[in-house]
Design an enzyme around this catalytic site. Sequence first.
Site, mmCIF file in Angstrom:
data_model
loop_
_atom_site.group_PDB
_atom_site.id
_atom_site.type_symbol
_atom_site.label_atom_id
_atom_site.label_comp_id
_atom_site.label_asym_id
_atom_site.label_seq_id
_atom_site.Cartn_x
_atom_site.Cartn_y
_atom_site.Cartn_z
ATOM 1 N N ASN A 17 0.857 -1.189 0.000
ATOM 2 C CA ASN A 17 0.000 0.000 0.000
ATOM 3 C C ASN A 17 0.896 1.243 0.000
ATOM 4 O O ASN A 17 1.511 1.568 1.007
ATOM 5 C CB ASN A 17 -0.880 -0.049 1.258
ATOM 6 C CG ASN A 17 -1.716 1.197 1.447
ATOM 7 O OD1 ASN A 17 -1.830 2.036 0.544
ATOM 8 N ND2 ASN A 17 -2.317 1.326 2.628
ATOM 9 N N LYS A 19 -0.020 4.281 -0.162
ATOM 10 C CA LYS A 19 -0.659 5.453 0.467
ATOM 11 C C LYS A 19 -0.479 6.672 -0.449
ATOM 12 O O LYS A 19 -0.562 6.518 -1.663
ATOM 13 C CB LYS A 19 -0.112 5.660 1.883
ATOM 14 C CG LYS A 19 -0.191 4.352 2.693
ATOM 15 C CD LYS A 19 0.102 4.500 4.147
ATOM 16 C CE LYS A 19 -0.030 3.132 4.824
ATOM 17 N NZ LYS A 19 0.219 3.187 6.240
ATOM 18 N N HIS A 110 -9.320 0.824 5.523
ATOM 19 C CA HIS A 110 -7.989 1.049 6.120
ATOM 20 C C HIS A 110 -8.113 2.001 7.309
ATOM 21 O O HIS A 110 -8.912 2.932 7.292
ATOM 22 C CB HIS A 110 -7.030 1.625 5.073
ATOM 23 C CG HIS A 110 -5.616 1.638 5.547
ATOM 24 N ND1 HIS A 110 -5.139 2.644 6.365
ATOM 25 C CD2 HIS A 110 -4.594 0.766 5.368
ATOM 26 C CE1 HIS A 110 -3.870 2.375 6.666
ATOM 27 N NE2 HIS A 110 -3.511 1.246 6.070
ATOM 28 N N GLU A 112 -6.400 4.427 8.261
ATOM 29 C CA GLU A 112 -6.229 5.860 7.952
ATOM 30 C C GLU A 112 -7.506 6.435 7.334
ATOM 31 O O GLU A 112 -7.835 7.606 7.547
ATOM 32 C CB GLU A 112 -5.007 6.057 7.033
ATOM 33 C CG GLU A 112 -3.720 5.860 7.822
ATOM 34 C CD GLU A 112 -2.543 5.345 7.013
ATOM 35 O OE1 GLU A 112 -2.571 5.416 5.779
ATOM 36 O OE2 GLU A 112 -1.579 4.860 7.641
ATOM 37 N N GLU A 186 -4.718 -5.325 10.857
ATOM 38 C CA GLU A 186 -3.727 -4.256 10.961
ATOM 39 C C GLU A 186 -3.893 -3.538 12.294
ATOM 40 O O GLU A 186 -4.694 -2.592 12.407
ATOM 41 C CB GLU A 186 -3.941 -3.249 9.828
ATOM 42 C CG GLU A 186 -3.705 -3.845 8.459
ATOM 43 C CD GLU A 186 -3.112 -2.798 7.517
ATOM 44 O OE1 GLU A 186 -2.026 -3.045 6.990
ATOM 45 O OE2 GLU A 186 -3.708 -1.729 7.346
ATOM 46 N N GLY A 192 3.002 2.115 10.630
ATOM 47 C CA GLY A 192 3.915 3.233 10.437
ATOM 48 C C GLY A 192 4.688 3.613 11.685
ATOM 49 O O GLY A 192 5.316 4.664 11.728
ATOM 50 N N SER A 232 3.999 -2.263 10.064
ATOM 51 C CA SER A 232 5.464 -2.309 10.143
ATOM 52 C C SER A 232 6.043 -3.668 9.745
ATOM 53 O O SER A 232 7.021 -4.119 10.341
ATOM 54 C CB SER A 232 5.948 -1.872 11.535
ATOM 55 O OG SER A 232 5.532 -0.530 11.787
HETATM 56 P P1 PGA Z 1 3.222 0.191 7.501
HETATM 57 O O1 PGA Z 1 1.732 0.367 6.954
HETATM 58 O O2 PGA Z 1 3.766 -1.102 6.890
HETATM 59 O O3 PGA Z 1 3.965 1.399 7.024
HETATM 60 O O4 PGA Z 1 3.132 0.094 8.988
HETATM 61 C C1 PGA Z 1 0.866 -0.733 6.841
HETATM 62 C C2 PGA Z 1 -0.480 -0.294 6.299
HETATM 63 O O5 PGA Z 1 -0.977 0.768 6.691
HETATM 64 O O6 PGA Z 1 -1.095 -0.999 5.484
#
Ligand code: PGA
Length: 275
Positions: A17, A19, A110, A112, A186, A192, A232
């Site tokens: 992803n 983003k 997601h 976010e 997740e 992140g 992560s």
């Molecule tokens: P990240 O994001 O690997 O940067 O933690 C994962 C995601 O939001 O799908």
Amino acid sequence: MNTHSRKKPRGVLIAGNWKMNHGVAETEGFFSEFIKATSNLNKSDSSELGVCVIPPLLRLEQASGLAKKSPFPIAVAAQNVHWEKKGAFTGEISGPMLKELGVDWALVGHSERRQFFGETDETARKRTESLLEQGFRVILCIGESRAEREANKTTEILTRQLLGALPAAGQGAAGFLDGRLVLAYEPVWAIGTGLTASPEQAEEAHQVIRKLLWDRFGLEAAARTQILYGGSATPENADALLSCANVDGLLVGGASLKAESFAKLVAAGAKVIAL
Ligand code: PGA
């Protein structure tokens, strides 16, 4: 004959992803490097090893064109889609518009989108139902926050988010039975942040999710649905996460932006299906 690996009966999916990252030049550079870095993959493994790139909306057309140059199949998914097929929804895009670009995968729910753009279990359900009905593959994300985990509410939150975002039993169950619905666990505290769920924490949550699927949709749907881990994930922790029985792949943010590290994650997937 069942050709799936013993360790990974549902195969493995590695999804990246991006983003809100990567413009035209970076997208071009990513694909040319990634295709080179994965040239050792065997096309015949693609029934067990899925690779999916999830670029920003404006890069979908370019990314799906570039993905076609890869000998190993690379799926391209949208980060967000409206549930209606057309209409007065300023700023939104629809499933039929994506299909015109050859895109038939989408991410839904997601954290976010939930945190910053008002996604709820209800809107995630509308998107999931509509997209499955339109023939899309859907990666539906769920996961608890740090405060919810610390308050021992992980199972409660996963239950609410999963059952709230899925179609009622009977309706849309075809989406599970033909494998078009993929779930992603997740934990919000791991996204992140550089904090990764331990393999034990991931496996425990994935077992909760699979049990919920079983209760609501039956054994076959539960046994066939891929559940990805996200938060992560990196080339360094991929082997340990992918060795968990109920972890069927990874949804990767930061480590998917560079072709080299995403190729390493895909190699970790290829390694585990060969076991
Ligand atoms: P990240 O994001 O690997 O940067 O933690 C994962 C995601 O939001 O799908």
